[in-house]
Design a protein around this motif. Structure first.
Motif, mmCIF file in Angstrom:
data_model
loop_
_atom_site.group_PDB
_atom_site.id
_atom_site.type_symbol
_atom_site.label_atom_id
_atom_site.label_comp_id
_atom_site.label_asym_id
_atom_site.label_seq_id
_atom_site.Cartn_x
_atom_site.Cartn_y
_atom_site.Cartn_z
ATOM 1 N N GLN A 81 -17.552 47.537 51.206
ATOM 2 C CA GLN A 81 -18.689 46.918 51.889
ATOM 3 C C GLN A 81 -18.200 46.220 53.157
ATOM 4 O O GLN A 81 -17.114 45.654 53.188
ATOM 5 N N ILE A 82 -19.010 46.309 54.190
ATOM 6 C CA ILE A 82 -18.720 45.636 55.457
ATOM 7 C C ILE A 82 -19.729 44.501 55.588
ATOM 8 O O ILE A 82 -20.930 44.734 55.742
ATOM 9 N N THR A 83 -19.238 43.280 55.509
ATOM 10 C CA THR A 83 -20.115 42.116 55.423
ATOM 11 C C THR A 83 -19.642 41.023 56.367
ATOM 12 O O THR A 83 -18.517 41.048 56.874
ATOM 13 N N ARG A 84 -20.504 40.047 56.547
ATOM 14 C CA ARG A 84 -20.168 38.912 57.403
ATOM 15 C C ARG A 84 -19.733 37.723 56.555
ATOM 16 O O ARG A 84 -20.413 37.335 55.614
ATOM 17 N N HIS A 85 -18.606 37.167 56.920
ATOM 18 C CA HIS A 85 -18.046 35.984 56.272
ATOM 19 C C HIS A 85 -18.468 34.768 57.089
ATOM 20 O O HIS A 85 -18.168 34.683 58.278
ATOM 21 N N ALA A 130 -18.505 49.785 63.521
ATOM 22 C CA ALA A 130 -18.591 49.378 64.931
ATOM 23 C C ALA A 130 -18.843 47.880 65.076
ATOM 24 O O ALA A 130 -18.562 47.301 66.135
ATOM 25 N N ASP A 131 -19.361 47.258 64.024
ATOM 26 C CA ASP A 131 -19.672 45.827 64.072
ATOM 27 C C ASP A 131 -18.493 44.949 63.655
ATOM 28 O O ASP A 131 -18.568 43.723 63.775
ATOM 29 N N MET A 132 -17.427 45.547 63.152
ATOM 30 C CA MET A 132 -16.321 44.762 62.609
ATOM 31 C C MET A 132 -15.664 43.889 63.672
ATOM 32 O O MET A 132 -15.490 44.310 64.819
ATOM 33 N N SER A 133 -15.301 42.683 63.306
ATOM 34 C CA SER A 133 -14.682 41.739 64.244
ATOM 35 C C SER A 133 -13.261 42.166 64.575
ATOM 36 O O SER A 133 -12.511 42.581 63.684
ATOM 37 N N PRO A 134 -12.855 42.055 65.846
ATOM 38 C CA PRO A 134 -11.482 42.417 66.217
ATOM 39 C C PRO A 134 -10.446 41.509 65.571
ATOM 40 O O PRO A 134 -9.310 41.912 65.331
ATOM 41 N N VAL A 135 -10.846 40.277 65.287
ATOM 42 C CA VAL A 135 -9.957 39.313 64.620
ATOM 43 C C VAL A 135 -10.726 38.667 63.479
ATOM 44 O O VAL A 135 -11.858 38.220 63.662
ATOM 45 N N ILE A 153 -16.900 39.623 60.710
ATOM 46 C CA ILE A 153 -17.333 40.769 59.922
ATOM 47 C C ILE A 153 -16.111 41.592 59.540
ATOM 48 O O ILE A 153 -15.303 41.970 60.401
ATOM 49 N N GLY A 154 -15.960 41.835 58.246
ATOM 50 C CA GLY A 154 -14.814 42.592 57.761
ATOM 51 C C GLY A 154 -15.218 43.605 56.709
ATOM 52 O O GLY A 154 -16.321 43.565 56.161
ATOM 53 N N LYS A 155 -14.300 44.517 56.448
ATOM 54 C CA LYS A 155 -14.523 45.601 55.489
ATOM 55 C C LYS A 155 -13.649 45.358 54.259
ATOM 56 O O LYS A 155 -12.427 45.209 54.367
ATOM 57 N N TRP A 156 -14.278 45.322 53.104
ATOM 58 C CA TRP A 156 -13.596 44.958 51.868
ATOM 59 C C TRP A 156 -13.743 46.067 50.831
ATOM 60 O O TRP A 156 -14.815 46.668 50.705
ATOM 61 N N THR A 157 -12.691 46.297 50.066
ATOM 62 C CA THR A 157 -12.723 47.299 49.006
ATOM 63 C C THR A 157 -12.110 46.728 47.737
ATOM 64 O O THR A 157 -11.062 46.054 47.788
#
Length: 258
Positions: A118-122, A61-66, A131-135
């Motif tokens: 992991q969902i982290t802030r860049h 829910a926290d992920m950035s739209p862009v 904030i994006g989700k990386w695998t």
């Protein structure tokens, strides 16, 4: 007492010093001096609180739209373009240097290894965050498979993108292949991964396909894109200007912890 953190240095605000970012390098000697003094303090603080202390992770829910694609957004070499057109099926990641067992890994092999999401802030030195989700597999898992020798001190990330001396990236003096490095503490940190997937989708070319380093306790320019090889070394000698990275060679600090 006011505590000046790394993040507050990045976004000092009006009237303060502002580092111009990944696409425009500031050569302001005063700024470089401030950042160099902060570098040592931040590295000591991170080591003090523990080598495995985690960067904050978020929910979907926290992920950035862009999520902005910064720095190089493409690679125009014939070799890279051929790999891109074939979805990198024949591409290989080389792991060599101070290792007992040099590796040559396909993207399929990297995807088949144990994965971490992991969902982290860049945080970028330009002052923006997303904030994006990386695998991808943990870097430490890959390095253990290669057998890191006791003399290895740094992991060097050799990349495909050549900045080519564009004026917006520092002019002719800035031409050269991108590279970065981290020490063994960050190399084996649980959140340091080789990401092949972003926000549930295969990593795009603007975001660094086929593989992007995620070293979550450091600023954005440390998250090397277009990773082609990893070399374990005992010093920075022989790489660029010997400062440990493309931007550190041009005035940025090598340790960019947050």
């Amino acid at each position: 007492m006011t505590i000046l953190t790394r993040r507050s240095l990045v976004t000092v605000g009006a009237g303060g010093l502002l580092l111009s970012g990944c696409d425009k390098l500031s050569y302001n000697p005063k700024m470089v001096s401030v950042l160099e003094s902060a570098e040592g303090a931040t590295e000591r603080w991170q080591r003090l609180i523990g080598r495995n202390a985690l960067a904050r992770e978020f929910s979907e829910a926290d992920m950035s739209p862009v999520f902005k694609a910064n720095g190089s957004r493409s690679v125009d070499t014939d070799d890279y373009l051929a790999h891109s057109e074939s979805d990198f099926v024949d591409w290989r990641l080389k792991v060599d240097g101070l290792v007992a067992r040099p590796l040559s890994l396909s993207l399929a092999q990297l995807r088949a290894a144990p994965q971490r999401t992991q969902i982290t802030r860049h945080d970028c030195v330009e002052g923006w965050s997303a904030i994006g989700k990386w695998t991808g597999p943990q870097l430490g898992h890959i390095l253990k498979a290669a057998g890191v020798l006791p003399t290895a001190r740094y992991a060097m990330f050799l990349c495909a993108d050549n900045y080519g001396g564009e004026a917006s990236k520092g002019g002719d003096q800035s031409a050269g292949l991108y590279y970065e490095s981290i020490d063994m503490v960050d190399a084996f940190h649980p959140q340091t991964i080789l990401a092949h997937t972003m926000n549930g989708e295969t990593l795009s070319v603007p975001h660094g396909a086929p593989l992007r380093l995620r070293v979550e306790r450091q600023l954005g320019y440390k998250h090397a894109k277009y990773v082609m090889g990893i070399r374990l070394v005992d010093s920075f000698k022989g790489f660029g200007a010997g400062k440990g990275g493309y931007w550190p060679d041009r005035g940025y600090e090598w340790f960019a912890g947050i």
